[in-house]
Design an enzyme around this catalytic site. Structure first.
Site, PDB file in Angstrom:
ATOM      1  N   GLY A 270      49.456  32.578  38.950  1.00 14.55           N
ATOM      2  CA  GLY A 270      50.376  33.370  39.765  1.00 14.55           C
ATOM      3  C   GLY A 270      50.083  33.216  41.241  1.00 14.55           C
ATOM      4  N   GLU A 307      46.079  39.955  45.468  1.00 15.56           N
ATOM      5  CA  GLU A 307      45.340  38.899  46.178  1.00 15.56           C
ATOM      6  C   GLU A 307      44.770  39.439  47.492  1.00 15.56           C
ATOM      7  OE1 GLU A 307      44.740  36.672  44.214  1.00 15.56           O
ATOM      8  OE2 GLU A 307      46.450  36.834  42.855  1.00 15.56           O
TER       9      GLU A 307
HETATM   10  N1  BES Z   1      41.775  34.582  41.151  1.00 18.55           N
HETATM   11  C1  BES Z   1      43.011  34.625  40.461  1.00 18.55           C
HETATM   12  C2  BES Z   1      43.703  33.302  40.392  1.00 18.55           C
HETATM   13  C3  BES Z   1      43.089  32.307  39.448  1.00 18.55           C
HETATM   14  C4  BES Z   1      43.087  32.540  38.127  1.00 18.55           C
HETATM   15  C5  BES Z   1      42.557  31.135  39.876  1.00 18.55           C
HETATM   16  C6  BES Z   1      42.532  31.613  37.266  1.00 18.55           C
HETATM   17  C7  BES Z   1      42.012  30.233  39.023  1.00 18.55           C
HETATM   18  C8  BES Z   1      42.000  30.451  37.709  1.00 18.55           C
HETATM   19  C9  BES Z   1      43.988  35.591  41.112  1.00 18.55           C
HETATM   20  O1  BES Z   1      43.405  36.607  41.838  1.00 18.55           O
HETATM   21  C10 BES Z   1      44.718  36.249  39.986  1.00 18.55           C
HETATM   22  O2  BES Z   1      44.125  37.005  39.283  1.00 18.55           O
HETATM   23  N2  BES Z   1      46.006  35.947  39.844  1.00 18.55           N
HETATM   24  C11 BES Z   1      46.812  36.419  38.761  1.00 18.55           C
HETATM   25  C12 BES Z   1      47.846  37.398  39.223  1.00 18.55           C
HETATM   26  C13 BES Z   1      47.297  38.771  39.391  1.00 18.55           C
HETATM   27  C14 BES Z   1      48.306  39.703  39.988  1.00 18.55           C
HETATM   28  C15 BES Z   1      46.777  39.377  38.114  1.00 18.55           C
HETATM   29  C16 BES Z   1      47.484  35.210  38.179  1.00 18.55           C
HETATM   30  O3  BES Z   1      47.476  34.169  38.827  1.00 18.55           O
HETATM   31  O4  BES Z   1      48.006  35.312  37.082  1.00 18.55           O
HETATM   32 ZN    ZN Z   2      42.654  38.191  40.730  1.00 17.53          ZN
END
Ligand code: BES
Ligand code: ZN
Length: 900
Positions: A270, A307
């Site tokens: 996301g 984020e």
């Molecule tokens: N740190 C994550 C993104 C991420 C996830 C990078 C897995 C690499 C591997 C980010 O903070 C995150 O959690 N994003 C979520 C959305 C959030 C609102 C729960 C996502 O990308 O689904």
């Molecule tokens: Zn996250």
């Protein structure tokens, strides 16, 4: 788990207990990039020193898909060797002096189809480094406990890449010969390499200057492709609201002069919280009323918040190792949930948000916790870390943090956060450190008293069951409530110890009036909800001074992530639905009534009954629909039947076709029986003035949309053409995407002949809007199955010129919508759905293992399936597992899935 193999040799599980501190620290990193899609040159100058706490040993740097050109130590050539993917330097100076290490590599961003490391999306360079993508950019100690100061110089063709971004502050920029230019960025904060980012391309930005409470000035920017500027206002507003909220709620200010968000159409996840340079999937940035639905607007708000909140919970304090992932993710999900709730003016809107979050937990996390991929919030081992960005780490992790807040109170929670930052700012820490800070800041709390036992939520997998039984003693005027907990075995954990379970409860009398609560030893009764903390396998609570048998309202607000087993009578549930002061439990009572009827019809012998619903249930739903005091959003949630996935989880043996047929029969009956009520609901909620994605308008549009679907469903069997005609008209005339899409969906979901025409009009209207076309694909792939019609449609969608498997959003819109969000269409008696799944998993795995592994999980719960589904599903999984050159990602998922 057995050994897993890949081309590079055996891969085994990484275990939490094997953690050791790094043998070297990297204090500074100076990176220079000569950006070119075919061949990008990366010069990495690091200053290292030995970690005095660890025995002297070779330096082992991680690298992946890199071409190594040169290694210099303190300016001179040196010997090195390769060990698998690691670059090993054995003869570094032994003294304490800092070591200057210079590594020159090249990589090929355009060939990077995994979208991890440095890649190209629509001609623009992006990076994604979490969890282990930085090693695909340069050789490094790619682990979160190595925190360094970064200086980054970007050089690229000025025409093709006019915007050059990286973390921190822009300190210098200028032109170079041959039409190239450069930009130099310095990040004032130390960070682990997974938070590194760069972006280079042709982008435009919406900008906003803000002044914080403390008077500091900041520049906020949202970067998008030229042409998308008109879709950036909501993301910017969400960012401003996030900055304000974190400072107001937790005293956490923005610690950078500049904070940037950049959107890309090609993204595995996301969004990503890179320091000062968040990179987002376009889906969670771009929105205007013509292209985005209310759900999109709400998602953008919470993802932007999420984020941004990582800047403190994740970036300033990060994870010691990836087993601690929930330290940042669970906590940050809790923070984004709380943020979205606080943006709701009305208590009823807050309750709607809570219900939506619990629905995700119960339909996605509970099944995970009961299946082959079950793991604790803090796992003990993994093969591929990418597979552990799960609903357990995220959503259950958030529930664990929420329970802490319940145990210490809202103010106590803020005090715990304060102590956590005072102790650990700038460090890489563990879940223990967080829990300890919470407990230490609240020494008199139940959390402090019960901390070691509470932490079982981090170490034990599986969803606890909480059984509640009440006995009324008329003579003694007392009511004894016995709460009993159990938790079934999960992989590697045959026996579980009791959890600490906060149970928020109230008692109602037969008329639905809230009763004062008084335990036997209390001198005075208390009013309203009280939280009792269960710590034993079984405990009883005796309430006194009661004139008649009360109805317990248990686990109010869903105070713990457990399955609550209570033998309510229908009358009691109807009473709770009508009167409970807790909106969550009001909704829950309605869900229990519907679930009970669904299970009866599913488990009955013979054909699926036409009328699974009884008069009492229908009357209750009618009353909710017309209720003068309830919000439209809440009504829509109550009137939505439990999902097929949720129903399936309640059964030991699952016949997906029967579940689908029963739920469809219930929906049709609800549509028929309340026909005039739906017509009333549509007429009274269809007009909402100028579009604003606020809770009131969102709720009204949701209820109007639901009503239209119900009216079109009835029209299908009655032959009525008026309502489908009205739906088509609304589809054409709608003033916003929510109403337009709901009208289109009403036609598609009810299988109306007009649906085809509406779909093709919709496509031509929005053919240049990728995110809208994703919706168009997803709607068709997730449509309710009628005689197996969805799979052939899905095959056609894959052949559509707009389909592109390499774009994760597009792949998800068709393939995931079908395999993971359409049980009735996917679980076919002829196994063709499973065959389709196995082919797509293998195809995706050839170029994007992360996305493939997520799809691989669609059959996690195969063991619960009835025949013929069960054997066919196992065969399909085995076919994937038999492929010799699978990625670690997919191999781990299918291996676990097939394990006994
Ligand atoms: N740190 C994550 C993104 C991420 C996830 C990078 C897995 C690499 C591997 C980010 O903070 C995150 O959690 N994003 C979520 C959305 C959030 C609102 C729960 C996502 O990308 O689904
Ligand atoms: Zn996250």
């Amino acid at each position: 788990m057995s050994l897993l193999r890949e081309a590079n040799g055996p891969t085994t599980a990484v275990r939490r207990e094997d953690y050791t501190a790094p043998a070297y620290w990297i204090d500074t990193v100076d990176l220079s990039f000569d950006l070119d899609p075919i061949k990008t040159r990366v010069l990495n100058k690091m200053r290292l020193r030995r970690n005095p706490d660890v025995a002297a040993q070779a330096l082992r740097l991680d690298g992946e898909d890199l071409n190594l050109a040169r290694v210099l130590v303190n300016g001179a050539g040196c010997s090195f060797k390769m060990d698998g993917n690691q670059l090993v330097l054995e003869n570094l100076p032994l003294d304490d002096a800092p070591i200057d290490l210079e590594i020159f590599t090249t990589c090929a961003p355009e060939k990077n189809t995994q979208l991890m490391g440095l890649y190209v999306s629509q001609g623009t360079f992006f990076t994604q480094c979490e969890a282990e993508g930085f090693r695909r950019i340069t050789y490094f100690l790619d682990r979160p406990d190595v925190m360094a100061s970064y200086t980054v110089t970007l050089r690229a063709d000025k025409k093709r890449y006019p915007v050059l971004l990286s973390n921190g502050n822009l300190v210098e920029e200028g032109t170079l010969p041959d039409g190239r230019h450069f930009a130099k960025w310095v990040d004032p904060h130390k960070k682990p390499c997974y938070l590194f980012a760069l972006v280079a391309g042709e982008l435009v930005a919406r900008e906003q200057r803000i002044t914080s409470r403390s008077g500091s000035e900041h520049l906020l920017q949202v970067y998008v492709r030229p042409g998308d500027m008109d879709k950036t206002e909501h993301a910017m507003n969400s960012l401003i609201a996030s900055v304000v909220w974190d400072e107001a709620r937790f005293g956490l200010p923005l610690d950078l002069e500049r904070f940037m968000i950049v959107a890309t159409a090609d993204f595995n996840m996301g969004a990503m919280e890179n320091k000062g340079l968040n990179i987002f999937n376009t889906k969670y940035v771009l929105a205007n009323s013509a292209t985005a639905t209310d759900t999109d607007f709400a998602n953008i708000e919470s993802v932007v918040g999420h984020e941004y909140f990582h800047n403190w919970t994740g970036n300033r304090i990060t994870c010691r190792d990836w087993f601690q992932l929930s330290l940042k993710e669970g906590l940050t999900v809790f923070r984004d949930q709380d943020f979205s709730m606080d943006l709701c003016a009305e208590p009823s809107a807050r309750a709607v948000k809570r219900i939506e979050d619990v629905r995700v937990l119960r339909t996605a996390q509970f099944p995970e916790d009961a299946g082959p991929m079950a793991h604790p919030v803090r796992p003990d081992s993994y093969v591929e870390i990418n597979n552990f960005y799960t609903v357990t780490i995220y959503e259950k992790g958030a529930e664990v943090v929420r329970m802490m807040q319940t145990l210490v109170g809202r103010t106590g929670f803020a005090a715990g956060m304060k102590l956590y930052f005072a102790r650990h700012d700038g460090q890489a820490v563990t879940c223990d450190d967080f829990a300890q800070a919470m407990a230490d800041a609240n020494p008199l709390s139940d959390l402090a008293r019960l901390l070691p036992q509470f932490k079982r939520w981090y170490s034990q997998a599986g969803t606890p069951h909480l059984r509640a039984e009440g006995v009324f003693d008329a003579a003694a005027r007392s009511y004894t409530l016995t709460l009993t907990q159990r938790c079934d075995p999960s992989p590697g954990q045959p026996v579980k110890q009791p959890f600490v379970i906060p149970v928020a409860l109230g008692l109602l009398d037969a008329n639905g009036t809230e009763l004062p609560l008084q335990l036997a030893h209390w001198s005075q009764p208390e009013t309203g909800t009280r939280t009792f903390v269960l710590t034993e396998a079984s405990e009883s609570f005796t309430f006194v001074n009661l004139d008649s048998e009360p109805v317990p309202s248990l686990l109010r607000g869903f105070s713990a992530p457990v399955v609550l087993d209570v033998d309510y009578s229908d009358a009691q549930l109807l009473g709770l639905l009508a009167h409970d002061i807790d909106p969550f439990n009001r909704w829950e009572a309605g869900q229990r009534l519907a679930l009970r009827r669904a299970l009866q019809a599913i488990q009955a012998q013979g054909p699926v009954p036409n009328d699974p619903l009884d008069a009492a249930y229908l009357a209750a739903m009618q009353a909710v629909l017309h209720h003068p005091a309830l919000d439209a959003a809440f009504k829509e949630l109550v009137l939505t039947l439990p999902s097929e996935t949720y129903i399936a989880e309640q059964l030991d043996v699952v016949d997906p076709q029967r579940i689908h047929a029963v739920r469809e029969a219930m929906r049709e009956q609800l549509a028929h029986a309340l026909h005039s009520d739906w017509a009333w609901a549509f007429e009274t909620h269809k007009n909402n003035g100028a579009y604003r994605p606020d809770p009131i308008g969102t709720g009204r549009r949701a209820l109007a949309g639901m009503a239209l679907t119900m009216l079109c469903l009835t029209a299908r069997s009655s032959g009525d053409t008026v309502w489908p005609g009205k739906a088509y008209q609304r589809f054409k005339d709608a003033g916003n995407m929510t109403d337009r899409f709901n009208a289109l969906s009403a036609l598609v979901v009810s299988g109306q002949p007009l649906a085809q025409d509406a779909l093709s009009r919709f496509h031509s209207m929005f053919r240049h809007e990728a995110l809208v076309i994703d919706k168009w694909f997803a709607l068709q792939a997730s449509a309710p199955d009628r005689d197996g019609n969805v799979l052939p449609a899905v095959h056609q969608l894959l052949a559509h010129p707009d389909f592109n498997l390499r774009n994760p959003n597009r792949a998800r819109s068709v393939i995931f919508s079908y395999c993971s969000a359409n049980p009735g269409g996917f679980h076919r008696p002829d196994a063709a759905g499973y065959k389709f799944w196995s082919e797509r998993v293998i195809e995706l795995d050839g170029f994007n293992p992360q996305v493939a592994a997520r799809l691989a999980r669609a059959l996690d719960r195969w063991k619960k399936l009835d025949e013929p589904y069960r054997s066919a599903a196992r065969e399909a999984i085995a076919r994937v597992a038999a492929k010799p050159d699978l990625s670690n990602d997919v191999r781990e998922v299918v291996t676990r899935s097939l394990a006994d």
